[in-house]
Design an enzyme around this catalytic site. Structure first.
Site, short mmCIF file in Angstrom:
data_model
loop_
_atom_site.label_atom_id
_atom_site.label_comp_id
_atom_site.label_asym_id
_atom_site.label_seq_id
_atom_site.Cartn_x
_atom_site.Cartn_y
_atom_site.Cartn_z
N LYS A 1 1.05 -1.04 0.00
CA LYS A 1 -0.15 0.40 -0.10
C LYS A 1 0.83 1.17 0.42
O LYS A 1 0.07 2.39 -0.95
CB LYS A 1 -0.71 -0.52 1.34
N ALA B 1 -0.74 1.11 6.46
CA ALA B 1 -0.97 0.15 7.27
C ALA B 1 -2.51 -0.79 6.77
O ALA B 1 -3.17 -1.05 5.95
CB ALA B 1 -1.50 -0.14 8.59
N ASP B 2 -1.98 -2.91 7.72
CA ASP B 2 -2.76 -3.26 7.37
C ASP B 2 -3.70 -4.46 8.29
O ASP B 2 -2.15 -4.37 9.36
CB ASP B 2 -1.58 -4.18 5.85
N THR B 3 -4.13 -4.17 8.88
CA THR B 3 -4.74 -4.95 10.00
C THR B 3 -5.74 -6.26 9.87
O THR B 3 -6.43 -6.15 8.40
CB THR B 3 -5.73 -3.93 11.03
N GLY C 1 0.07 -4.34 10.30
CA GLY C 1 1.50 -4.46 9.79
C GLY C 1 1.81 -2.72 9.63
O GLY C 1 0.16 -2.12 9.00
#
Lengths: 189, 189
Positions: free
Chosen positions: A49, A65-67, A102
């Site tokens: 991203k 960010a990746d959740t 992340g």
């Protein structure tokens, strides 16, 4: 210039606790899917991203960010409709799961990454409670089908870790990552 | 009728996650001060607050809450001005402390109580960060001089327990306490 590569209003609000001036540009990056290691997957997606936005803005500081939600090693993303949300909530009921975000910061041609893990303990939910909550629509765009700070507050017994990570952006970890990278969010413009 | 015996807007917002219809009546009860046991003190104050309102509304369900911060056995209340807030934050910096909320529900002549404890781990704050945060004014009306969900988010590394307890009302515990007492917040009117 600071760019948040995420369209999530919750992430925007949380990033506002670290810097006053930033813009939002949603990434069109394809997300990685398979991974044996949930942490590595979340970081990989955060990097994808951030990088796709950084490619268009080489002089900016870009935050990705990746959740994801992980229950017994199984990764839960966003639900597939109301029935999917109900099924996911029934799986989480009465159990401990992990929320992993992340993080990636792209700046000056470098990429800095981190992963934050928070344990979340759900109390037992009745079938009626799950149905009512899913019907509110709130779970539909959330990884794991719930919002800690929303209608799921009353179902969550406790957490171990950073609450902002569960909301979608681990603020303390992001602050430390930026400091280690020599990036000052307040002075950036 | 449900009455929240607290003027805190944060408690009002959190109680809204359990019941849609309630009114607020701030208690004029004198608070207990000395106590060797912080949990007992928080519960005693919650009972005093709830009882003083229940005395005027014997048919209502009245909820009282009292939140305190405890560092190494020492109880921190609200700070005495900006300098007091700075001193308190300097004490919390880089350390673990406990947030304890005492709960009391008065209903039908009975009193139900509980106490919820959450551990909060502050990262190290610089003197400049403490000064800037205290100057925002946010710490001045908060037990322990900080708001987890406000400007202190970026200083808090992790918590062990319920985040809503740190904000001022442990929603999950209150739900369980009401259920055990046979009180249905949704059906009360």
């Amino acid at each position: 210039m600071i760019i948040l590569a995420s369209g999530s209003p919750r992430r925007q609000e949380l990033l506002g606790k670290l810097c006053k001036n930033f813009i939002v540009e949603v990434s069109d990056a394809q997300e990685a899917q398979s991974a044996d290691d949930p942490k590595a997957l979340a970081v990989a997606n955060a990097v994808l991203k951030a990088q796709s936005v950084a490619a268009k803005h080489p002089d900016a500081v870009v935050i990705g960010a990746d959740t994801i939600v992980v229950l017994d090693g199984e990764i839960f993303g966003k639900p597939d409709g109301v029935a999917g949300a109900e099924a996911m909530l029934a799986r989480l009921s009465g159990k401990r799961h992990e929320v992993i975000t992340g993080l990636a910061i792209c700046a000056d041609g470098s990429v800095y990454t981190a992963a934050e893990v928070t344990e979340v303990y759900f109390g037992a939910m009745t079938a009626a409670e799950i149905k009512i909550y899913a019907a509110t629509g709130e779970p539909l765009d959330k990884s794991g089908s719930y919002a800690l700070q929303g209608g799921a507050t009353k179902f969550i017994e406790k957490i171990h870790g950073d609450w902002s990570n569960v909301v979608g952006l681990p603020v303390y970890r992001l602050k430390r990552l930026a400091e280690a990278a020599g990036i000052n969010f307040e002075e950036a413009d």
